[in-house]
Scaffold this motif. Structure first.
Motif, mmCIF file in Angstrom:
data_model
loop_
_atom_site.group_PDB
_atom_site.id
_atom_site.type_symbol
_atom_site.label_atom_id
_atom_site.label_comp_id
_atom_site.label_asym_id
_atom_site.label_seq_id
_atom_site.Cartn_x
_atom_site.Cartn_y
_atom_site.Cartn_z
ATOM 1 N N GLY A 70 0.826 -1.194 0.000
ATOM 2 C CA GLY A 70 0.000 0.000 0.000
ATOM 3 C C GLY A 70 0.861 1.246 0.000
ATOM 4 O O GLY A 70 2.079 1.197 0.203
ATOM 5 N N ARG A 87 -2.489 8.788 1.883
ATOM 6 C CA ARG A 87 -2.749 8.243 0.545
ATOM 7 C C ARG A 87 -3.017 6.744 0.609
ATOM 8 O O ARG A 87 -3.818 6.221 -0.161
ATOM 9 N N GLY A 88 -2.325 6.064 1.533
ATOM 10 C CA GLY A 88 -2.579 4.643 1.679
ATOM 11 C C GLY A 88 -4.001 4.359 2.120
ATOM 12 O O GLY A 88 -4.642 3.418 1.641
ATOM 13 N N CYS A 147 -6.358 5.361 -0.956
ATOM 14 C CA CYS A 147 -6.140 4.658 -2.224
ATOM 15 C C CYS A 147 -6.148 3.139 -2.102
ATOM 16 O O CYS A 147 -6.079 2.443 -3.115
ATOM 17 N N GLU A 148 -6.209 2.596 -0.902
ATOM 18 C CA GLU A 148 -6.096 1.149 -0.711
ATOM 19 C C GLU A 148 -7.250 0.408 -1.371
ATOM 20 O O GLU A 148 -8.407 0.803 -1.263
ATOM 21 N N ASN A 187 -6.739 -3.376 -1.612
ATOM 22 C CA ASN A 187 -6.474 -4.788 -1.338
ATOM 23 C C ASN A 187 -7.599 -5.408 -0.517
ATOM 24 O O ASN A 187 -8.125 -4.788 0.416
ATOM 25 N N ARG A 207 -11.214 -2.481 -6.911
ATOM 26 C CA ARG A 207 -11.740 -1.111 -6.832
ATOM 27 C C ARG A 207 -13.216 -1.120 -6.434
ATOM 28 O O ARG A 207 -13.689 -0.202 -5.744
ATOM 29 N N THR A 238 -0.072 -8.892 1.892
ATOM 30 C CA THR A 238 -1.154 -8.377 1.042
ATOM 31 C C THR A 238 -1.405 -9.266 -0.166
ATOM 32 O O THR A 238 -2.512 -9.258 -0.720
ATOM 33 N N ASN A 253 -3.281 0.537 -6.298
ATOM 34 C CA ASN A 253 -3.813 1.606 -5.463
ATOM 35 C C ASN A 253 -4.303 2.771 -6.316
ATOM 36 O O ASN A 253 -3.632 3.199 -7.251
ATOM 37 N N THR A 254 -5.480 3.277 -5.977
ATOM 38 C CA THR A 254 -6.080 4.358 -6.748
ATOM 39 C C THR A 254 -7.078 5.125 -5.885
ATOM 40 O O THR A 254 -7.711 4.550 -4.994
#
Length: 841
Positions: free
Chosen positions: A30, A35-36, A39-40, A42, A126, A533, A599-600
């Motif tokens: 991540g 941001r983690g 954007c995570e 998983n 996502r 992960t 990640n997004t």
């Protein structure tokens, strides 16, 4: 695209295990800091988020329950007034049903399914993240409303007409309708995710007949969610449209019927009981096999029982409506169905008891909670059979007896199994052992508190105490029983608080645990704890044993070592992308390699734009809501493209990986399957809308008298004919694109989309009356709006596909999805136009 065979395995190349894990970590890690969090994507992190958030909501709902018990402890309590009391019991039921139970099972499924099936992630990372953001933001709307004093106050069932604009003029009901609909987006996302992941993302060679029981239970649950949630979503939309724009769906003075809401709500509401129970039963099957030290007996019978429950659960919704004037023949049918569903439930319970009886049980803390399940759920089942008998139901309906039955079923059938599951998988989550002592004390406090609270409530109900009353000054015979229930409630609350302390101590002070501390035989324990992960350094091959019925703890340890050394499939991450295996749904034969997104921020941003729509609707800013719809379409359009290389890497996605096609180049890949499953939920919503039309046309008063001569003559029917022609063109375009996507096929599709949209809009503009005048015109407008919306969705999909990064990839990856939506939109346009014409709407 031809399917590749992998039966003849290539020789295993020696790997450096440390290098493999470092390579995988670099691709699957991540992002740092905030941001983690944003954007995570998983599955492990998102699953834990779901469960932690659900536990927080459970604590809030528990506090509300204690406030209710304080109010009811004496006949004339002035602790809260009737208005606040209405908000308390409404929010308690709403939180426990919508913000705790369903999200908790979603989180457990997201976390465990890839691990028990030998995969690295869920099919749509996502989508999982979007589901959590919708859940968190939708729940936040409800909590903020409660703190602001405008929480829903019409019951967690929101019956009409009490919830219409006349009887609830504020925004209280709107908060429930919009907030719950926002949360239900999460449920649909999870159902699609779970269904496709179970069918397509498994270890090579794991045929459907070798599917773990937990996966079977979750597959049945997802199927029920796909069909059961859309009626509630539709009902919430119709009621909110009535409140916002005065359309007459549920107003009997204008051809509507409030009983329609009950049908739509309980088409969801009773299957929800089994949606809640089945995941808990799946966890029970895993734990009982582990602690009995032998496989569950009657595996095939349990699978059959699961699908019998799935089927029967949709024939029980009138079980909650016996007192509203149902015809006697229908009463007999639904009463028999309500009793019949006890048969598959009993099959599972006897299989579990038989497994424990024939095994050598180890009595650890999870087994205490499992024992609590057996005793509590059995009593809830018995009272359920009593309520299935119509004469008794008439006497006990809407009394505290029903409240007691509901809590016995939900606490026995879900809470006790979830407590067992948390204690069982806590070493998996944290990598730490439990601290001895507190857990046992917590169990006994919870067990004594549950039965102290709700056992006597059966007697209170039999003495005639109705539900949802805040004072009872003229009934002293209820006082002692209510006091006992309140004392029991606080004992139960103390037990849950002690359980939370126990879990906190294990998280922060527990000693490190070894791999597979329970000596289980399921694949989720074939990895180091807590798991990385990416779950596994390499994935099981067809020649490796993965069946939990034949594995032993020692064989599982050997398999774990083999996979950690990189001797399975897709070892490491040499291509710099996140990979897992796609298999044939039935045989388990390898078909392709899924290249998953990294990640997004897109899920979080999409959820925020959806939240903007719901907040604008809540505030009455309808032009802002319309603009938010456009923003949501723009955000979603960005999802309809092939997966780009993972952030921080420069590697391109190859067309083949280890001899298998990569998913962006595979026609019947995950996008095709996800679209097909989503359309099942979509069809359920459309079928519910047709059910509403049929119900109102037969039952609602004054329906026939609303027929008016249309001043536009035959033009509305001509517009419907254009809609039907557009539907036929889209069906042809869908069949054509099954063979090839050509310029002619695309022109046919555009002609069909434009004809459906233009015909539906023209027909709506030439209606004989306004949707606010009569329910006949309201349902007509609803069907036409549904058709226009789907034509616009298809336009968006075509525009998004046209701007793809790689033209060749787009032609392969999106062609099958577009074909499905062409066919579905064409079919509903034909059916909708026919329904409007036949019903003379």
């Amino acid at each position: 695209m031809t399917t590749h065979q992998t039966s003849a395995q290539p020789p295993v190349t020696p790997h450096d295990p440390a290098a493999l894990h470092a390579e995988l970590y670099a691709v699957w890690r991540g992002l740092p800091g905030w941001r983690g969090f944003v954007c995570e994507v998983n599955h492990g992190a998102i699953g834990l988020r779901f469960m932690i958030t659900a536990i927080v909501y459970f604590a809030i709902g528990g506090v509300l329950a204690m406030l209710i018990r304080v109010q009811l402890a004496s006949p004339r309590a002035a602790f809260v007034g009737p208005d606040i009391y209405n908000q308390l019991f409404t929010m308690h039921g709403t939180i426990m049903m919508f913000l705790f139970a369903i999200p908790m099972l979603e989180g457990l499924a997201l976390y465990l399914l890839p691990k028990v099936m030998g995969a690295r992630d869920m099919a749509y990372p996502r989508l999982s993240a979007l589901g959590w953001w919708c859940y968190a933001l939708g729940g936040l709307i409800l909590l903020v409303a409660m703190l602001a004093g405008v929480a829903p106050d019409g019951g967690w069932f929101m019956y009409t007409p009490l919830s219409d604009k006349v009887h609830t003029p504020g925004i209280n009901a709107d908060v429930w309708l919009l907030g719950i609909t926002f949360v239900e987006i999460s449920a649909i996302c999870a159902a699609v995710e779970i269904t496709v992941s179970i069918l397509k993302l498994r270890a090579e060679g794991m045929a459907l007949t070798r599917l773990p029981l937990f996966a079977w239970y979750m597959l049945g649950t997802a199927a029920m969610m796909l069909i059961g949630f859309p009626p509630l979503i539709l009902g919430s939309i119709l009621l909110e449209v009535q409140r916002a724009f005065d359309w007459a769906f549920f107003d009997p003075a204008r051809g509507g019927d409030p009983i329609l809401w009950q049908h739509l709500f309980w088409l969801f509401g009773h299957p929800e009981v089994y949606i809640i129970f089945l995941p808990a039963a799946g966890a029970l099957s895993v734990m009982i096999a582990t602690f009995a030290r032998q496989p569950i007996i009657g595996h095939a019978m349990i699978v059959a029982a699961i699908w019998a429950m799935v089927f029967l659960s949709f024939g029980l919704w009138v079980h909650h409506m016996f007192t509203i004037g149902i015809p006697h023949l229908a009463l007999a049918f639904f009463s028999a169905a309500s009793m019949l569903v006890a048969v598959p439930t009993s099959v599972q319970i006897f299989a579990w008891i038989g497994t424990l009886w024939s095994g050598r049980p180890r009595w650890s803390l999870p087994m205490l909670h499992i024992t609590g399940f057996f005793l509590t759920f059995a009593l809830g089942g018995l009272t359920g059979v009593m309520l299935a008998a119509v004469p008794f139901n008439w006497q006990a309906h809407d009394t505290a007896f029903v409240t007691a039955h509901l809590h016995y079923v939900l606490i026995g059938g879900f809470v006790f199994p979830m407590l067992a599951a948390i204690t069982y998988w806590m070493p998996h989550f944290t990598g730490r052992r439990a601290v001895r002592g507190l857990g046992t004390a917590a169990f006994w406090l919870i067990f004594i508190g549950v039965h102290g609270t709700f056992l006597v409530m059966h007697l209170t109900g039999l003495l005639g105490m109705p539900r949802r009353v805040s004072i009872y000054p003229d009934n002293p015979e209820w006082e002692l029983l209510n006091l006992i229930s309140s004392v029991g409630g606080f004992i139960m609350a103390a037990g849950f608080a002690l359980f939370a302390v126990d879990m906190g101590l294990q998280l922060f002070m527990g000693r490190r645990t070894r791999r597979n501390p329970w000596r289980a035989t399921s694949l989720d324990w074939a990895m180091r704890l807590p798991p990385p992960t990416y779950n596994l350094a390499s994935l099981p091959r067809a020649d490796m044993e993965t069946d939990e019925r034949t594995l032993t703890p020692s064989r599982l340890d050997m398999l774990a070592t083999t996979l950690a050394m990189g001797e399975g499939m897709l070892a490491g991450a040499p291509r710099g992308v996140r990979e897992t295996l796609i298999i044939d749904a039935v045989s388990g034969r390898a078909e392709a390699v899924a290249v998953l997104p990294g990640n997004t921020m897109r899920p979080a941003l999409t959820a925020l734009t959806i939240g903007l729509f719901f907040l604008a609707m809540l505030a009455g800013f309808y032009w802002v809501a319309a603009a938010a719809v456009v923003l949501v379409a723009v955000m979603c359009a960005g999802w309809i493209r092939p997966v780009a290389p993972i952030q921080g890497t420069t590697a391109a996605v190859p067309e083949t990986i280890e001899g298998l096609p990569a998913s962006p180049f595979y026609r019947h890949g995950l996008g095709w399957w996800g679209s097909a499953v989503l359309l099942v939920a979509n069809a359920s919503l459309f079928a519910s809308l047709l059910f509403a039309v049929a119900f109102l046309s037969v039952i609602a008063p004054g329906w026939e008298g609303a027929v008016q001569e249309n001043p536009h003559g035959v033009l509305p029917m001509a517009a419907l004919l254009v809609t039907a022609i557009g539907g036929a063109l889209l069906l042809c375009a869908g069949l054509w694109s099954q063979r090839a996507a050509t310029a002619g096929q695309r022109a046919l599709a555009w002609a069909g989309m434009l004809a459906v949209a233009a015909g539906a809009l023209a027909s709506g503009a030439m209606m004989a009356g306004s949707p606010a005048e009569h329910a006949r015109h309201a349902v007509q407008a609803a069907i036409l709006a549904y058709l226009v919306l789907h034509a616009l969705i298809l336009v968006t999909m075509h525009l998004a596909a046209a701007r793809g990064h790689r033209i060749g990839v787009q032609a392969v990856a999106t062609q099958g999805v577009l074909a499905q939506w062409h066919g579905y939109t064409g079919l509903v346009a034909l059916v909708g136009a026919l329904a409007l014409a036949v019903a003379k709407l």
